[in-house]
Scaffold this active site. Structure first.
Site, short mmCIF file in Angstrom:
data_model
loop_
_atom_site.label_atom_id
_atom_site.label_comp_id
_atom_site.label_asym_id
_atom_site.label_seq_id
_atom_site.Cartn_x
_atom_site.Cartn_y
_atom_site.Cartn_z
N GLY A 97 -8.55 -15.79 -0.63
CA GLY A 97 -7.33 -15.72 0.17
C GLY A 97 -6.78 -14.32 0.09
O GLY A 97 -7.51 -13.36 -0.12
N GLU A 131 -4.47 -6.20 -5.46
CA GLU A 131 -3.17 -6.64 -5.93
C GLU A 131 -3.28 -7.07 -7.39
O GLU A 131 -4.21 -7.76 -7.79
CB GLU A 131 -2.65 -7.79 -5.07
CG GLU A 131 -2.37 -7.36 -3.64
CD GLU A 131 -1.71 -8.45 -2.82
OE1 GLU A 131 -0.77 -9.09 -3.33
OE2 GLU A 131 -2.14 -8.65 -1.68
N LEU A 150 -18.98 -12.98 -8.08
CA LEU A 150 -19.90 -14.12 -8.11
C LEU A 150 -19.28 -15.25 -8.92
O LEU A 150 -19.99 -15.96 -9.64
CB LEU A 150 -21.25 -13.73 -8.70
CG LEU A 150 -22.28 -13.15 -7.73
CD1 LEU A 150 -23.61 -12.93 -8.43
CD2 LEU A 150 -22.49 -14.06 -6.51
N GLY A 196 -14.68 -20.69 -7.11
CA GLY A 196 -13.27 -21.04 -7.22
C GLY A 196 -12.82 -21.86 -6.03
O GLY A 196 -13.64 -22.52 -5.38
N CYS A 218 -6.07 -9.37 2.54
CA CYS A 218 -7.15 -8.47 2.98
C CYS A 218 -8.39 -9.19 3.49
O CYS A 218 -8.78 -9.03 4.64
CB CYS A 218 -7.52 -7.52 1.84
SG CYS A 218 -6.23 -6.34 1.45
N VAL A 264 0.83 -1.21 0.00
CA VAL A 264 0.00 0.00 0.00
C VAL A 264 0.86 1.25 0.00
O VAL A 264 0.60 2.21 -0.74
CB VAL A 264 -0.96 0.00 1.21
CG1 VAL A 264 -1.72 1.32 1.31
CG2 VAL A 264 -1.93 -1.17 1.12
N LYS A 319 -14.26 0.29 5.38
CA LYS A 319 -13.22 -0.61 4.88
C LYS A 319 -13.50 -2.05 5.28
O LYS A 319 -13.49 -2.97 4.43
CB LYS A 319 -11.86 -0.16 5.42
CG LYS A 319 -10.73 -1.15 5.23
CD LYS A 319 -10.37 -1.35 3.77
CE LYS A 319 -9.14 -2.24 3.65
NZ LYS A 319 -8.73 -2.43 2.26
N THR A 321 -5.11 -0.49 7.45
CA THR A 321 -6.43 -0.98 7.86
C THR A 321 -6.43 -1.24 9.36
O THR A 321 -5.64 -2.05 9.86
CB THR A 321 -6.77 -2.27 7.10
OG1 THR A 321 -6.75 -2.00 5.69
CG2 THR A 321 -8.16 -2.78 7.49
N PHE A 381 -8.40 0.88 -1.02
CA PHE A 381 -9.20 -0.18 -1.65
C PHE A 381 -8.47 -0.69 -2.89
O PHE A 381 -9.06 -0.85 -3.96
CB PHE A 381 -10.58 0.36 -2.02
CG PHE A 381 -11.37 0.87 -0.84
CD1 PHE A 381 -12.08 0.02 -0.03
CD2 PHE A 381 -11.36 2.22 -0.52
CE1 PHE A 381 -12.80 0.48 1.07
CE2 PHE A 381 -12.07 2.71 0.56
CZ PHE A 381 -12.79 1.84 1.37
#
Length: 431
Positions: free
Chosen positions: A251, A149, A244, A247, A254, A11, A198, A121, A146
């Site tokens: 992970g 990655e 939606l 998977g 965040c 960040v 957040k 955060t 926000f």
């Protein structure tokens, strides 16, 4: 106005480099000497598309890197705090780095008022505590990030919203002015509201992903096409199609951390939350579902494509692979794994719990085709584009077996079947 940014992690570096791109002068403070040396050479210490170029463009011009707090704040009217707040065993964020920095700021109280912007955060109430700890001469502002990655630079310049939480109107305007030229809604609130925005945002994304995986599991049991179901659901404007996609489970740095911190906050306030713990349990259950698709693993050679928690990053924090690969090894499988960016971080994460090196039975390879050559089955855990581009016929030719478990739904089931492969996606038994 010169700005200081404390913390050259994901960040902090993104914030510093992008503020330079907006025309600001930034001093980036980092206490890790090795990281500072790399940054001064123009090397980004993590994988993020475009960051090396942005860093080199501004380094030595509008961007300086220092290990000295005094140097960082000498001319600055604002310091943006981006230090890490890792989770503890209770779920509470570890704020030690934050409090150390604020204590150092208080001791080095600048002659002019200083705006302290908390972008790290932190739990609701932290900015209020920070203001009390710093006292007069400082104005604390909450400005949560926000960034995703893999798309951090784009997200900085094209945010869905800019959130500024403060009790000082001049300080709030000062922070909002940082982003002048960026077209995005400005949400101005108090401290606690900004902090909770957040956490609540990431908690909702975790719920949405867990919901998608549970709908996909039900579709599988019914012989229905779960992706078609979720597409139909997402076309409702009240719901939307983002996040939606079923998977292997969410992970990263965040969602798991922020969900745990929000639950910890609720426990401290004696507020019972039912939905969020269920979402976390559903996420862990999804990894078990993926493992079950592989059939008994004992004595088999399993190829794994993807170790990062998602494509576009080398981050393996809370990656599904960190749970699934050790489970395969515990069942007696031999695992050959590939990832174009995250192999080193994955090896370090696994080796941390080992007396010597990697666990027995695991080999990390440099080429995805080396991983699958002679393997009994292929498991896809990360949605890297190079995996999606692999021709099904070549996958079939390289594998000794015929099973492909596609936890990211990268491949077309009909094409895989035509190539002679037994294909299993998430929510795709109806295809």
């Amino acid at each position: 106005m010169p700005i200081a940014v404390a913390g050259a992690g994901y960040v902090g570096l993104t914030t510093a480099a992008c503020l330079c791109e907006l025309g600001h002068e930034v001093a980036l403070l980092e206490i890790d000497g090795e990281r500072v040396a790399r940054l001064r050479r123009g090397e980004c210490p993590f994988y993020e598309p475009g960051m090396d170029r942005l860093l080199r463009r501004h380094l030595g011009r509008s961007l300086t890197v220092t290990t000295s707090l005094d140097e960082a704040i000498r001319r600055a009217g604002m310091i943006i705090v981006c230090v890490g707040t890792p989770p503890s065993s209770s779920g509470a964020p570890d704020l030690q780095a934050l409090w150390r920095l604020l204590d150092d700021l208080r001791v080095r109280r600048p002659a002019e008022p200083l705006t302290v912007v908390l972008k790290s955060t932190v739990p609701p109430g932290t900015n209020r505590r920070a203001q009390g700890r710093l006292g007069a001469g400082f104005a604390v502002v909450s400005n949560p990030e926000f960034l995703r990655e893999g798309t951090a630079i784009h997200d900085f310049f094209h945010p869905d919203r800019i959130v500024v939480g403060a009790e000082s109107a001049p300080a709030a305007r000062q922070v909002a002015d940082l982003y002048r030229g960026i077209d995005a809604p400005l949400v101005t609130t108090g401290w606690e509201e900004a902090e909770l925005i957040k956490y609540a945002s990431n908690a909702f994304l975790a719920v949405k992903l867990s919901f998608a995986n549970e709908v996909a599991a039900l579709a599988d049991a019914l012989g229905a096409d779960g992706l078609a179901v979720l597409k139909g659901v997402g076309l409702d404007r009240r719901i939307g199609g983002h996040f939606l996609h079923p998977g292997p489970g969410y992970g990263g740095s965040c969602l798991p951390k922020d969900l745990a911190a929000l639950l910890w906050t609720a426990r401290r306030r004696r507020v019972r939350l039912d939905l969020l713990p269920a979402a976390r349990r559903a996420n862990l259950r999804q990894r078990e579902r993926v493992l079950a698709m592989l059939e008994p693993a004992a004595g088999r050679r399993i190829a794994v494509w993807g170790l990062a928690f998602k494509a576009g990053t080398d981050d393996v924090r809370e990656s599904p692979a960190l749970a699934i690969v050790p489970a395969l090894l515990a069942q007696g499988a031999r695992v050959l794994a590939h990832d174009p960016q995250a192999r080193g971080n994955f090896a370090a994460a696994l080796a941390a719990g080992q007396a010597q090196g990697l666990p027995a039975g695991l080999e990390l390879v440099d080429d995805p085709w080396e991983a699958i050559r002679g393997a009994d089955a292929l498991l896809v855990l990360t949605e890297w584009p190079e995996y999606a581009a692999a021709p099904p016929e070549e996958i079939r030719s390289a594998l000794a077996g015929d099973l492909v478990v596609d936890a990211r739904n990268l491949f077309d089931p009909a094409s895989m079947a035509a190539a002679g492969l037994r294909y299993r996606g998430v929510g795709r038994r109806g295809r």
